[in-house]
Design an enzyme around this catalytic site. Structure first.
Site, PDB file in Angstrom:
ATOM      1  N   LYS A  42      -8.577  -5.147  -2.937  1.00  0.00           N
ATOM      2  CA  LYS A  42      -7.153  -5.349  -3.193  1.00  0.00           C
ATOM      3  C   LYS A  42      -6.785  -6.835  -3.257  1.00  0.00           C
ATOM      4  O   LYS A  42      -5.905  -7.230  -4.026  1.00  0.00           O
ATOM      5  CB  LYS A  42      -6.326  -4.643  -2.126  1.00  0.00           C
ATOM      6  CG  LYS A  42      -6.365  -3.123  -2.203  1.00  0.00           C
ATOM      7  CD  LYS A  42      -5.420  -2.495  -1.189  1.00  0.00           C
ATOM      8  CE  LYS A  42      -5.368  -0.982  -1.310  1.00  0.00           C
ATOM      9  NZ  LYS A  42      -4.365  -0.378  -0.413  1.00  0.00           N
ATOM     10  N   GLY A  63      -5.234   2.613  -3.210  1.00  0.00           N
ATOM     11  CA  GLY A  63      -6.510   3.236  -3.533  1.00  0.00           C
ATOM     12  C   GLY A  63      -6.337   4.425  -4.458  1.00  0.00           C
ATOM     13  O   GLY A  63      -7.294   4.895  -5.067  1.00  0.00           O
ATOM     14  N   ASP A 121       0.859  -1.174   0.000  1.00  0.00           N
ATOM     15  CA  ASP A 121       0.000   0.000   0.000  1.00  0.00           C
ATOM     16  C   ASP A 121       0.904   1.236   0.000  1.00  0.00           C
ATOM     17  O   ASP A 121       2.074   1.155   0.414  1.00  0.00           O
ATOM     18  CB  ASP A 121      -0.886  -0.036   1.242  1.00  0.00           C
ATOM     19  CG  ASP A 121      -1.643   1.251   1.467  1.00  0.00           C
ATOM     20  OD1 ASP A 121      -2.369   1.668   0.556  1.00  0.00           O
ATOM     21  OD2 ASP A 121      -1.483   1.848   2.552  1.00  0.00           O
ATOM     22  N   LEU A 122       0.381   2.372  -0.434  1.00  0.00           N
ATOM     23  CA  LEU A 122       1.194   3.593  -0.472  1.00  0.00           C
ATOM     24  C   LEU A 122       1.004   4.464   0.768  1.00  0.00           C
ATOM     25  O   LEU A 122       1.820   4.463   1.671  1.00  0.00           O
ATOM     26  CB  LEU A 122       0.884   4.397  -1.742  1.00  0.00           C
ATOM     27  CG  LEU A 122       1.433   3.833  -3.057  1.00  0.00           C
ATOM     28  CD1 LEU A 122       1.027   4.713  -4.233  1.00  0.00           C
ATOM     29  CD2 LEU A 122       2.952   3.680  -3.014  1.00  0.00           C
ATOM     30  N   ASN A 142      -9.188  -0.374   3.706  1.00  0.00           N
ATOM     31  CA  ASN A 142      -9.142  -0.857   2.327  1.00  0.00           C
ATOM     32  C   ASN A 142      -8.054  -1.908   2.123  1.00  0.00           C
ATOM     33  O   ASN A 142      -7.955  -2.516   1.055  1.00  0.00           O
ATOM     34  CB  ASN A 142      -8.955   0.302   1.337  1.00  0.00           C
ATOM     35  CG  ASN A 142      -7.629   1.028   1.487  1.00  0.00           C
ATOM     36  OD1 ASN A 142      -7.042   1.061   2.565  1.00  0.00           O
ATOM     37  ND2 ASN A 142      -7.152   1.616   0.401  1.00  0.00           N
TER      38      ASN A 142
END
Length: 275
Positions: free
Chosen positions: A196, A44, A9-10, A222
């Site tokens: 995801k 996202g 994830d970022l 998420n």
């Protein structure tokens, strides 16, 4: 040792709070890539605001955006793209109802490299200044001509749960909704069945990677399905509390280079065991 798939994830995970990949984290990931491991960004964020990090790491793997609604390989422009869109009429109905019933800070609809922006906020302006997507400002209901990939809602903290409950009650047959971008509260709406984990499964199958060899990092709801799906699901110390409860492990915060810390520990131990 066996090749691993490392899913990142970022925001709040790989990136620091000022949206950087630190030198230490970059070095760790580049070393693992040279050793044959597969690194995949799963975010996202839309494509245009994540491609820079993909390029910084020199990746040639698929890039997963919009919580799994868009999968493409930027290093192979003619490779097949997987693109899941919201039902056009459902998207318009959601926009109409939310505008009438709630006081959103910002609202946008996203489709590939186009952004339909009705209300804006500093976080939206930041996201949409990266990669220069086509910007269509004004009434989304009038301007939107195609089914969007996702809707992005910047909500007031006190209204976030009410909005999510409303979406769940009235639109759960058609959509998924997930939060990301803490401390800013962003709710992203995508097509039903999109998350995801589902996207990561497709990538893992393409590389013939077993679930046990997947390490996934995240910090928000998420990332819930992805961390449950991975052989090793790792939550950041700054993560959403319920995510930490279901994770296999908890690492340091994104500000403390938790991704690098965990990967250094796991792969150095594996090298010692192999000696």
């Amino acid at each position: 040792m066996k090749r691993h798939l490392i899913a990142l994830d970022l925001d709040g995970t790989l990136l620091t709070n000022d949206h950087r990949i630190t030198a230490r984290t970059e070095k760790v990931l580049l070393t693992l890539i040279k050793q044959g491991h597969i690194v995949v960004i799963v975010t996202g964020r839309p494509f245009h605001s994540s491609i820079g990090y993909y390029q910084q790491l020199g990746l040639n793997t698929p890039l997963i955006n919009h919580n799994g609604a868009l999968i493409q390989n930027p290093s192979q422009p003619f490779a097949k793209m997987v693109h899941h869109t919201l039902d056009f009429m459902v998207a318009k109905q959601i926009i109409q109802v939310l505008e009438k019933s709630f006081n959103l800070i910002a609202l946008s609809a996203e489709r590939l490299q186009a952004v339909y922006l009705q209300k804006s906020s500093p976080i939206f302006e930041y996201l949409y200044q990266i990669g220069t997507p086509e910007m269509i400002r004004g009434d989304i209901l009038q301007n939107l001509q195609y089914a969007p990939t996702s809707l992005l809602l910047h909500t007031k903290e006190e209204e976030t749960e009410s909005i999510k409950q409303y979406l769940e009650k009235h639109f759960s047959s058609y959509i998924e909704h997930r939060s990301w971008g803490m401390p800013t509260t962003i709710v992203e709406v995508t097509k039903r069945g999109i998350n995801k984990a589902a996207a990561l499964q497709q990538v893992a199958d393409a590389y013939h990677i077993q679930k046990e060899q997947i390490i996934a990092f995240g910090d928000q709801d998420n990332d819930f399905e992805m961390l449950q799906f991975a052989g090793i699901g790792v939550a950041m110390e700054n993560a959403y509390p319920k995510l930490k409860e279901i994770a296999n492990a908890v690492t340091l915060t994104n500000e403390e280079e938790g991704v690098a810390e965990f990967l250094e520990s796991v792969f150095s131990q594996a090298e010692k065991m192999a000696q």
